[in-house]
Structure formats: C-alpha cells, structure tokens
Design a protein around this motif. Sequence first.
Motif, PDB file in Angstrom:
ATOM      1  N   LEU A 232       3.885   3.081 -12.006  1.00 12.23           N
ATOM      2  CA  LEU A 232       4.162   3.976 -13.316  1.00 12.23           C
ATOM      3  C   LEU A 232       2.835   4.475 -13.753  1.00 12.23           C
ATOM      4  O   LEU A 232       2.915   5.671 -14.281  1.00 12.23           O
ATOM      5  N   GLU A 233       1.970   3.712 -14.199  1.00 13.52           N
ATOM      6  CA  GLU A 233       0.671   4.276 -14.642  1.00 13.52           C
ATOM      7  C   GLU A 233      -0.099   5.101 -13.923  1.00 13.52           C
ATOM      8  O   GLU A 233      -0.815   6.219 -14.103  1.00 13.52           O
ATOM      9  N   GLY A 234      -0.116   4.712 -12.509  1.00 17.21           N
ATOM     10  CA  GLY A 234      -0.740   5.567 -11.734  1.00 17.21           C
ATOM     11  C   GLY A 234      -0.161   7.155 -11.163  1.00 17.21           C
ATOM     12  O   GLY A 234      -0.838   7.747 -10.955  1.00 17.21           O
ATOM     13  N   SER A 235       1.324   7.015 -11.317  1.00 19.99           N
ATOM     14  CA  SER A 235       1.636   8.232 -11.425  1.00 19.99           C
ATOM     15  C   SER A 235       1.396   9.257 -12.424  1.00 19.99           C
ATOM     16  O   SER A 235       1.105  10.276 -12.362  1.00 19.99           O
ATOM     17  N   ILE A 236       1.511   8.692 -13.715  1.00 15.50           N
ATOM     18  CA  ILE A 236       1.290   9.378 -14.940  1.00 15.50           C
ATOM     19  C   ILE A 236      -0.154   9.660 -15.130  1.00 15.50           C
ATOM     20  O   ILE A 236      -0.343  10.717 -15.542  1.00 15.50           O
ATOM     21  N   LEU A 237      -0.937   8.636 -15.029  1.00 17.21           N
ATOM     22  CA  LEU A 237      -2.329   8.935 -15.355  1.00 17.21           C
ATOM     23  C   LEU A 237      -3.199   8.751 -13.976  1.00 17.21           C
ATOM     24  O   LEU A 237      -4.108   8.023 -14.033  1.00 17.21           O
ATOM     25  N   SER A 238      -2.954   9.518 -13.206  1.00 15.30           N
ATOM     26  CA  SER A 238      -3.656   9.686 -11.854  1.00 15.30           C
ATOM     27  C   SER A 238      -5.021   9.853 -12.094  1.00 15.30           C
ATOM     28  O   SER A 238      -5.844   9.520 -11.204  1.00 15.30           O
ATOM     29  N   HIS A 239      -5.483  10.711 -12.963  1.00 14.06           N
ATOM     30  CA  HIS A 239      -6.856  10.928 -13.322  1.00 14.06           C
ATOM     31  C   HIS A 239      -7.630   9.806 -13.609  1.00 14.06           C
ATOM     32  O   HIS A 239      -8.936   9.911 -13.551  1.00 14.06           O
TER      33      HIS A 239
ATOM     34  N   PHE B 165      -7.642   6.708 -12.094  1.00 21.78           N
ATOM     35  CA  PHE B 165      -7.833   5.901 -11.092  1.00 21.78           C
ATOM     36  C   PHE B 165      -8.673   6.432 -10.168  1.00 21.78           C
ATOM     37  O   PHE B 165      -8.216   7.574  -9.601  1.00 21.78           O
ATOM     38  N   GLN B 166      -9.561   5.529  -9.474  1.00 18.08           N
ATOM     39  CA  GLN B 166     -10.347   6.400  -8.480  1.00 18.08           C
ATOM     40  C   GLN B 166      -9.281   6.135  -7.132  1.00 18.08           C
ATOM     41  O   GLN B 166      -8.535   5.654  -7.100  1.00 18.08           O
ATOM     42  N   GLN B 167      -9.763   6.894  -6.081  1.00 21.41           N
ATOM     43  CA  GLN B 167      -8.896   6.853  -4.769  1.00 21.41           C
ATOM     44  C   GLN B 167      -8.931   5.573  -4.372  1.00 21.41           C
ATOM     45  O   GLN B 167      -9.733   4.984  -4.056  1.00 21.41           O
ATOM     46  N   GLY B 168      -7.572   5.099  -3.907  1.00 19.28           N
ATOM     47  CA  GLY B 168      -7.307   3.936  -3.294  1.00 19.28           C
ATOM     48  C   GLY B 168      -7.566   2.803  -4.436  1.00 19.28           C
ATOM     49  O   GLY B 168      -7.176   1.578  -4.215  1.00 19.28           O
ATOM     50  N   GLU B 169      -7.905   3.001  -5.411  1.00 20.44           N
ATOM     51  CA  GLU B 169      -7.814   1.950  -6.556  1.00 20.44           C
ATOM     52  C   GLU B 169      -6.391   1.130  -7.004  1.00 20.44           C
ATOM     53  O   GLU B 169      -6.501  -0.264  -7.154  1.00 20.44           O
ATOM     54  N   LEU B 170      -5.683   1.915  -6.921  1.00 22.68           N
ATOM     55  CA  LEU B 170      -4.165   1.273  -7.237  1.00 22.68           C
ATOM     56  C   LEU B 170      -3.791   0.468  -6.127  1.00 22.68           C
ATOM     57  O   LEU B 170      -3.345  -0.895  -6.356  1.00 22.68           O
ATOM     58  N   VAL B 171      -4.140   0.734  -4.795  1.00 24.34           N
ATOM     59  CA  VAL B 171      -3.742  -0.199  -3.799  1.00 24.34           C
ATOM     60  C   VAL B 171      -4.723  -1.471  -3.825  1.00 24.34           C
ATOM     61  O   VAL B 171      -4.200  -2.699  -3.590  1.00 24.34           O
ATOM     62  N   ARG B 172      -5.948  -0.999  -4.103  1.00 22.90           N
ATOM     63  CA  ARG B 172      -6.955  -2.342  -4.103  1.00 22.90           C
ATOM     64  C   ARG B 172      -6.378  -3.345  -5.248  1.00 22.90           C
ATOM     65  O   ARG B 172      -6.415  -4.496  -5.016  1.00 22.90           O
ATOM     66  N   ILE B 173      -6.204  -2.980  -6.551  1.00 22.69           N
ATOM     67  CA  ILE B 173      -5.569  -3.734  -7.370  1.00 22.69           C
ATOM     68  C   ILE B 173      -4.471  -4.210  -6.989  1.00 22.69           C
ATOM     69  O   ILE B 173      -3.994  -5.573  -7.119  1.00 22.69           O
TER      70      ILE B 173
ATOM     71  N   ALA C  56       0.857  -1.143  -0.012  1.00 23.64           N
ATOM     72  CA  ALA C  56       0.036   0.127  -0.060  1.00 23.64           C
ATOM     73  C   ALA C  56       0.748   1.450   0.082  1.00 23.64           C
ATOM     74  O   ALA C  56       0.544   2.207  -0.656  1.00 23.64           O
ATOM     75  N   ALA C  57       1.817   1.328   0.920  1.00 18.45           N
ATOM     76  CA  ALA C  57       2.818   2.477   0.736  1.00 18.45           C
ATOM     77  C   ALA C  57       3.547   2.651  -0.572  1.00 18.45           C
ATOM     78  O   ALA C  57       3.927   3.780  -0.946  1.00 18.45           O
ATOM     79  N   SER C  58       3.727   1.456  -1.310  1.00 17.74           N
ATOM     80  CA  SER C  58       4.181   1.904  -2.605  1.00 17.74           C
ATOM     81  C   SER C  58       3.272   2.287  -3.653  1.00 17.74           C
ATOM     82  O   SER C  58       3.603   2.547  -4.744  1.00 17.74           O
ATOM     83  N   LEU C  59       2.067   2.219  -3.459  1.00 10.83           N
ATOM     84  CA  LEU C  59       1.072   2.647  -4.407  1.00 10.83           C
ATOM     85  C   LEU C  59       0.235   3.759  -4.026  1.00 10.83           C
ATOM     86  O   LEU C  59      -1.021   3.701  -4.365  1.00 10.83           O
ATOM     87  N   ARG C  60       0.620   4.533  -3.267  1.00 12.12           N
ATOM     88  CA  ARG C  60       0.172   6.185  -2.876  1.00 12.12           C
ATOM     89  C   ARG C  60       0.960   6.861  -2.786  1.00 12.12           C
ATOM     90  O   ARG C  60       2.235   6.763  -2.356  1.00 12.12           O
ATOM     91  N   PRO C  61       0.394   8.210  -2.866  1.00 19.10           N
ATOM     92  CA  PRO C  61       1.475   9.497  -2.505  1.00 19.10           C
ATOM     93  C   PRO C  61       1.932   9.269  -1.168  1.00 19.10           C
ATOM     94  O   PRO C  61       1.558   8.588  -0.315  1.00 19.10           O
ATOM     95  N   PRO C  62       3.275   9.701  -1.095  1.00 26.85           N
ATOM     96  CA  PRO C  62       4.114  10.571  -1.970  1.00 26.85           C
ATOM     97  C   PRO C  62       4.780   9.785  -2.983  1.00 26.85           C
ATOM     98  O   PRO C  62       5.486  10.107  -3.758  1.00 26.85           O
ATOM     99  N   VAL C  63       4.629   8.263  -2.971  1.00 29.52           N
ATOM    100  CA  VAL C  63       5.705   7.360  -3.854  1.00 29.52           C
ATOM    101  C   VAL C  63       4.931   7.538  -5.119  1.00 29.52           C
ATOM    102  O   VAL C  63       5.680   7.669  -6.117  1.00 29.52           O
ATOM    103  N   VAL C  64       3.642   7.536  -5.347  1.00 36.55           N
ATOM    104  CA  VAL C  64       2.915   7.584  -6.424  1.00 36.55           C
ATOM    105  C   VAL C  64       2.871   8.938  -6.918  1.00 36.55           C
ATOM    106  O   VAL C  64       2.301   9.912  -6.148  1.00 36.55           O
ATOM    107  N   ASP C  65       3.633   9.422  -7.672  1.00 40.13           N
ATOM    108  CA  ASP C  65       3.792  10.998  -8.106  1.00 40.13           C
ATOM    109  C   ASP C  65       4.538  11.200  -9.380  1.00 40.13           C
ATOM    110  O   ASP C  65       5.333  10.498  -9.606  1.00 40.13           O
ATOM    111  N   ALA C  66       3.817  12.031 -10.133  1.00 44.70           N
ATOM    112  CA  ALA C  66       4.188  12.250 -11.605  1.00 44.70           C
ATOM    113  C   ALA C  66       5.512  12.698 -11.739  1.00 44.70           C
ATOM    114  O   ALA C  66       6.346  12.433 -12.659  1.00 44.70           O
ATOM    115  N   ARG C  67       6.049  13.676 -10.789  1.00 42.55           N
ATOM    116  CA  ARG C  67       7.250  14.277 -10.822  1.00 42.55           C
ATOM    117  C   ARG C  67       8.467  13.223 -10.539  1.00 42.55           C
ATOM    118  O   ARG C  67       9.205  13.119 -11.232  1.00 42.55           O
TER     119      ARG C  67
END
Length: 225
Positions: A176-183, A185-193, A98-109
């Motif tokens: 990678l995809e969650g950072s670039i295309l954050s719009h 994904f729903q909130q928490g969807e990356l973690v669920r997947i 979960a920590a690897s798939l949410r901000p601040p790790v998931v970040d376009a910059r």
Amino acid sequence: MQPERRPYIRDSEENRREALIAATQALVAEGGPQAATVRAIAARAGVTPGLIRHYFGSKDELTRAAYTALVDGMTDKGADALAGVGADPGERLAAFIAASLRPPVVDARAVGLWAGYLHQVQSDPDLLAQHELSYLRYRDQLQELIAGLDRGAPIPDEQLRREAIACNAVIDGLWLEGSILSHSFQQGELVRIGLASVGAILGVTLTNYPMFIPELSGPSATILP
C-alpha cells in the motif's frame, strides 16, 4: 465530455470479456465506482451496452469479475515467480514475497482501483464473498510456502495460519505505502524490508537471496540482517 470510445471490431468472447473488465477497471480507477456506468463501460470497451448482460449477466457480475481480476492478478504474479526458482523452501518464499513488493504489483493505479471498490465490498455481500476468496487464495499460498520451511520441528497448523496472517499484513502494508508513496522508497527497499520483516516473524533468514533485489545482485551487495 464524451467517454473515449474504441472502434467496434469483431472479436472472440474471451477478448470481449477481457475488454469489458479492463474498461471497468479503468473507469473505477479514474473516477470511482460511480464512473463505471453501463454506458461508459460499453463505450470504453467499444461494444454495445447489451453485451455486458450477454457476457456477465449484469453489471454487478461484471464489477465482481473486474475486482477478482485485480486481486487474483496480483496473487498470480507471486505464483508465476515460483516457476523460475528451484525447490529450496526459503528461496521460494523469498521469490513470492519479492514478486508481491515490486512492479507491476506495486502500482499506484492498482491501489486506486482497489480503494475504489472498498465501499462496495462492505455493501455487496457477493463482492465481499469474492474478496474473502481472493484474500484466502493469497494467504493460503503464503501459508503453504511457510509450512515448507525447515525450522527444526513441526509447526502446528494453527501457528502456521497465524504466521501467514501476520506476514500477509506486513506485505499488504508495504504494498500500500510503496504504491502510493513510491518516491519515498529506494529501489528494492520494499523487498528488503519485506524479506527482513517476514523472516523476523518466522525466525528464519530470508535476506540471503539477493537475486530477487536487482540492485543487490552484485558481489558487493549489502542487505539487511
């Protein structure tokens, strides 16, 4: 246009090093590795160019330090998450994912900065070696957490290694995809997947830890099977 220059201040060696690393990362994120010249880095950090050699020996060493700080910093976020959970192996693995798939790790910059270094990783043997060390640091942590799971029988080390590689690949792709295309994904969807996918690879259930997905923490939470 002149690069932004921070005012010169007397500071500790650690803070100076961190300022140079941060300046290098900012310039690479903004304009690629070619933008991170010695003069531009020094100006952004508010120091003289000679201090780069003083603290890092060379610009190449500073480049490697900046890359290491990026990738190891993301691994550290997962390790930090383990400090807030108990001894249950499934809970610890879920917290790390979960920590690897949410901000601040998931970040376009962060993705832009990582991508900016990719060409150099292939052309600089020392940077490639550092990349491998950082990759193994994350994968070994993941493998250790996977090894702690109770799956009814001992799992051979080689299987644990293959599972860690596969799980790491899933997490990397979602990051990678969650950072670039954050719009997208729903909130928490990356973690669920991520939890569902890693659980499927390992043959365990990791989606029964909704405390790691903020919007699923209520009594009526619905999660993936």
